[in-house]
Design an enzyme around this catalytic site. Structure first.
Site, mmCIF file in Angstrom:
data_model
loop_
_atom_site.group_PDB
_atom_site.id
_atom_site.type_symbol
_atom_site.label_atom_id
_atom_site.label_comp_id
_atom_site.label_asym_id
_atom_site.label_seq_id
_atom_site.Cartn_x
_atom_site.Cartn_y
_atom_site.Cartn_z
ATOM 1 N N GLU A 270 0.846 -1.191 0.000
ATOM 2 C CA GLU A 270 0.000 0.000 0.000
ATOM 3 C C GLU A 270 0.884 1.244 0.000
ATOM 4 O O GLU A 270 1.794 1.358 0.796
ATOM 5 C CB GLU A 270 -0.873 -0.028 1.258
ATOM 6 C CG GLU A 270 -1.964 0.977 1.242
ATOM 7 C CD GLU A 270 -2.685 0.965 -0.090
ATOM 8 O OE1 GLU A 270 -3.453 0.025 -0.318
ATOM 9 O OE2 GLU A 270 -2.488 1.881 -0.900
ATOM 10 N N LYS B 246 8.413 -1.481 -1.632
ATOM 11 C CA LYS B 246 7.669 -0.763 -0.594
ATOM 12 C C LYS B 246 8.632 -0.186 0.454
ATOM 13 O O LYS B 246 8.541 0.984 0.832
ATOM 14 C CB LYS B 246 6.662 -1.724 0.049
ATOM 15 C CG LYS B 246 6.044 -1.250 1.323
ATOM 16 C CD LYS B 246 5.053 -0.113 1.112
ATOM 17 C CE LYS B 246 4.752 0.544 2.421
ATOM 18 N NZ LYS B 246 3.406 1.007 2.585
ATOM 19 N N CYS C 295 5.156 3.940 9.265
ATOM 20 C CA CYS C 295 5.948 3.295 8.214
ATOM 21 C C CYS C 295 7.420 3.671 8.175
ATOM 22 O O CYS C 295 8.279 2.800 8.127
ATOM 23 C CB CYS C 295 5.351 3.608 6.847
ATOM 24 S SG CYS C 295 3.866 2.664 6.509
HETATM 25 C C1 UDX Z 1 4.090 7.073 4.273
HETATM 26 C C2 UDX Z 1 4.254 7.033 2.741
HETATM 27 O O1 UDX Z 1 4.146 8.357 2.203
HETATM 28 C C3 UDX Z 1 3.211 6.126 2.146
HETATM 29 O O2 UDX Z 1 3.399 6.013 0.743
HETATM 30 C C4 UDX Z 1 3.343 4.754 2.785
HETATM 31 O O3 UDX Z 1 2.387 3.871 2.286
HETATM 32 C C5 UDX Z 1 3.196 4.856 4.286
HETATM 33 O O4 UDX Z 1 4.150 5.776 4.803
HETATM 34 P P1 UDX Z 1 2.469 8.322 5.970
HETATM 35 O O5 UDX Z 1 3.342 7.754 7.038
HETATM 36 O O6 UDX Z 1 1.000 8.188 6.104
HETATM 37 O O7 UDX Z 1 2.840 7.676 4.566
HETATM 38 O O8 UDX Z 1 2.756 9.893 5.867
HETATM 39 P P2 UDX Z 1 3.731 10.840 5.023
HETATM 40 O O9 UDX Z 1 2.904 11.883 4.395
HETATM 41 O O10 UDX Z 1 4.651 10.090 4.144
HETATM 42 O O11 UDX Z 1 4.559 11.556 6.190
HETATM 43 C C6 UDX Z 1 5.438 10.849 7.050
HETATM 44 C C7 UDX Z 1 6.074 11.796 8.040
HETATM 45 O O12 UDX Z 1 7.009 12.665 7.413
HETATM 46 C C8 UDX Z 1 5.078 12.699 8.771
HETATM 47 O O13 UDX Z 1 5.416 12.796 10.140
HETATM 48 C C9 UDX Z 1 5.251 14.025 8.073
HETATM 49 O O14 UDX Z 1 4.896 15.107 8.883
HETATM 50 C C10 UDX Z 1 6.747 14.005 7.760
HETATM 51 N N1 UDX Z 1 7.109 14.873 6.631
HETATM 52 C C11 UDX Z 1 6.653 14.599 5.377
HETATM 53 C C12 UDX Z 1 7.932 15.972 6.834
HETATM 54 O O15 UDX Z 1 8.361 16.233 7.965
HETATM 55 N N2 UDX Z 1 8.283 16.759 5.768
HETATM 56 C C13 UDX Z 1 7.840 16.498 4.506
HETATM 57 O O16 UDX Z 1 8.225 17.248 3.591
HETATM 58 C C14 UDX Z 1 6.995 15.394 4.307
#
Ligand code: UDX
Ligand code: ADP
Length: 463
Positions: free
Chosen positions: A163, A218, A274
């Site tokens: 996913e 993944k 993740c």
């Molecule tokens: C992630 C992946 O994006 C997704 O494809 C996978 O399936 C699951 O893991 P998710 O954990 O839901 O998704 O959130 P994501 O938007 O990737 O953000 C992860 C973390 O990074 C968050 O704490 C977010 O705040 C942080 N982040 C993200 C930053 O600090 N800066 C950014 O520019 C982007």
């Protein structure tokens, strides 16, 4: 071609719930049943009041409203759902191991193994078993071995279908995915799953690979995304000492089409279920093949992320005259990012822990996270007794209860509503100097300065 009429998903969490809801929405002819051992979770999925769904995700309520009771069902009867299904998705949690070999790094596969054994013992007809949870590369091998050795002589085809949805945007990600990845060996089984997605995903976005590429892709996708965040966070510290501004640096490098603009937002550190888990997994796998340099390289992404959280907490303490003892610090946000009620690995937990060590009085406001969850997160750290956590940290439902009379405000999650607050009014009600520590570069720094806040943000040296 195998025709799929009944799908079962084991695990009704952040991945299984939204993914199956969309599969059911887009395939009205397939009966989709999501099962979980957790009765209260299933009750919440079945609640008539859609604001009680266990997962908060924009747009999820509409999808559930459309499909639930039509061809989407939530239940705790795991055996019945396994027995009836043509295709079974495994979407249970795979937390990092907290014991034994690989403790702190390897994925704990006990829930996966339990599922496999249950499927094997119940199944009386051929099944396609789909790995949906993020798994270490070559898990399919273990899965196949358990299924084949403990089963009733029926055939199992194993597919990997990781996913890629991000929380907070799960429904739009599912409706309009960049790609759907399906790994497997059996062409017919692959085709059966492709046809489920073809109901709404253009064929050129459905990639098929071998099992191991799919499993590894993944982990690698998450490692690359996390690496970008750690890279920009490393630069944020450099910006603070050199007078550069990390948002300007991000914009400047993001305009380079080779680099791209996404995932360059400096923050108090990444969280979520993740990134950390998958990188630790990658590191563990690399080490287990004796690839020391490869393991060290990826491990550094985690080390930098831990540093960013600690650094933010220490900045707060140091700026507040080296003591936060007994001072009221308002936390805006607890979730690991906006638009979700998920708090797994959220930076807020670690920043709070650091400040509680210094006996700060923290008052938390988050629009979607419950007090129960916040205390659970702190208690889980095992650093302080539950009584101590409840004495030092309070949770409120009204942001102004947190902000009134505060010595400092720390922004941990980038919820939109925080930007809309009346910051002039907040300033009047706070203690002086009125410290704001913006862990998400969320607020307008010129506004904050004009209102005479002592405003500190990640990655730029505002006075
Ligand atoms: C992630 C992946 O994006 C997704 O494809 C996978 O399936 C699951 O893991 P998710 O954990 O839901 O998704 O959130 P994501 O938007 O990737 O953000 C992860 C973390 O990074 C968050 O704490 C977010 O705040 C942080 N982040 C993200 C930053 O600090 N800066 C950014 O520019 C982007
Ligand atoms: P994710 O983010 O991967 O979806 P969650 O923890 O939100 O992770 O969801 C996983 C779900 O799987 C939990 O609700 C848990 O109760 C469920 N689960 C774990 N093991 C089993 C099992 N053997 N049978 C049914 N459900 C299970």
């Amino acid at each position: 071609m195998m025709e799929i009429r009944k799908i079962t998903c084991i695990g009704a969490g952040y991945v299984g719930g939204p993914t199956m809801s969309v599969i059911a929405q887009k395939n009205p002819n397939i009966t989709v049943t999501v099962v979980d051992l957790n009765q209260s979770r299933i009750n919440a999925w079945n609640d008539n009041d859609l604001s009680n769904l266990p997962v908060y995700e924009p747009g999820l309520d509409d999808v559930v409203a459309e499909a639930r009771g039509r061809n989407l069902f939530f239940s705790t009867d795991v055996n019945k759902a396994i027995d009836e299904a043509d295709m079974i998705f495994i979407s249970v949690n795979t937390p990092t191991k907290t014991y034994g070999k690989g403790k702190g790094q390897a994925a704990d596969l006990k829930y996966i193994e339990l599922c496999a054994r249950q499927i094997a013992s119940v199944a009386k007809s051929d099944k396609i078993v789909v790995e949906k949870s993020t798994l270490p590369v070559r898990t399919a091998e273990a899965l196949k071995s358990i299924l084949d050795n403990t089963g009733n002589g029926v055939n199992f085809h194993i597919l990997s279908n990781p996913e890629f949805l991000a929380e907070g945007t799960a429904i739009t990600d599912l409706h309009n995915p960049d790609r759907v990845l399906i790994g497997g060996e059996d062409a017919e089984a692959i085709e059966a799953l492709v046809s489920v997605y073809e109901a709404w995903v253009p064929k050129d976005r459905i990639l098929t690979t071998n099992l191991w590429s799919s499993e590894l892709a993944k982990l690698v996708a998450n490692a690359f995304l996390a690496q970008r965040v750690s890279s920009i966070n490393a630069i944020s510290e450099l910006c603070e000492v050199t007078g550069a501004n990390v948002n300007e640096v991000s914009r400047a490098i993001g305009q380079d089409s080779r680099i791209g603009s996404k995932f360059l937002k400096a923050s108090v550190g990444f969280g979520g279920s993740c990134f950390q888990k998958d990188i630790l997994n990658l590191v563990y796998i690399a080490r287990s093949y004796n690839l020391k340099e490869v393991a060290d390289y990826w491990e550094q992404v985690i080390i930098l992320n831990d540093h960013q959280k600690t650094r933010f907490a220490e900045k707060i303490i140091q700026t507040m005259y080296n003591t936060v003892n007994g001072k009221k610090i308002a936390f805006l946000g607890w979730a690991f990012k906006k638009d979700t009620n998920d708090t797994r690995e959220s930076a807020a937990i670690y920043v709070a822990d650091h400040l509680l060590d210094e006996e700060a009085n923290i008052v938390v406001y988050d629009p979607k996270v419950s007090a129960e969850q916040i205390y659970k997160d702190l208690d889980y750290l095992g650093i302080r007794s539950p009584e101590e956590n409840r004495r030092l940290l309070k949770v409120v439902n009204d942001p102004f209860e947190a902000l009134n009379d505060a010595h400092a405000i720390a922004i941990l999650t980038e919820w939109e509503e925080f930007k809309e607050y009346d910051w002039k009014l907040i300033k009047d009600r706070m203690k002086r100097p009125s410290f704001v520590f913006d862990g998400r570069c969320l607020l307008d720094s010129s506004l904050m300065e004009s209102l005479n806040f002592a405003y500190y943000t990640i990655g730029s040296n505002v006075k």
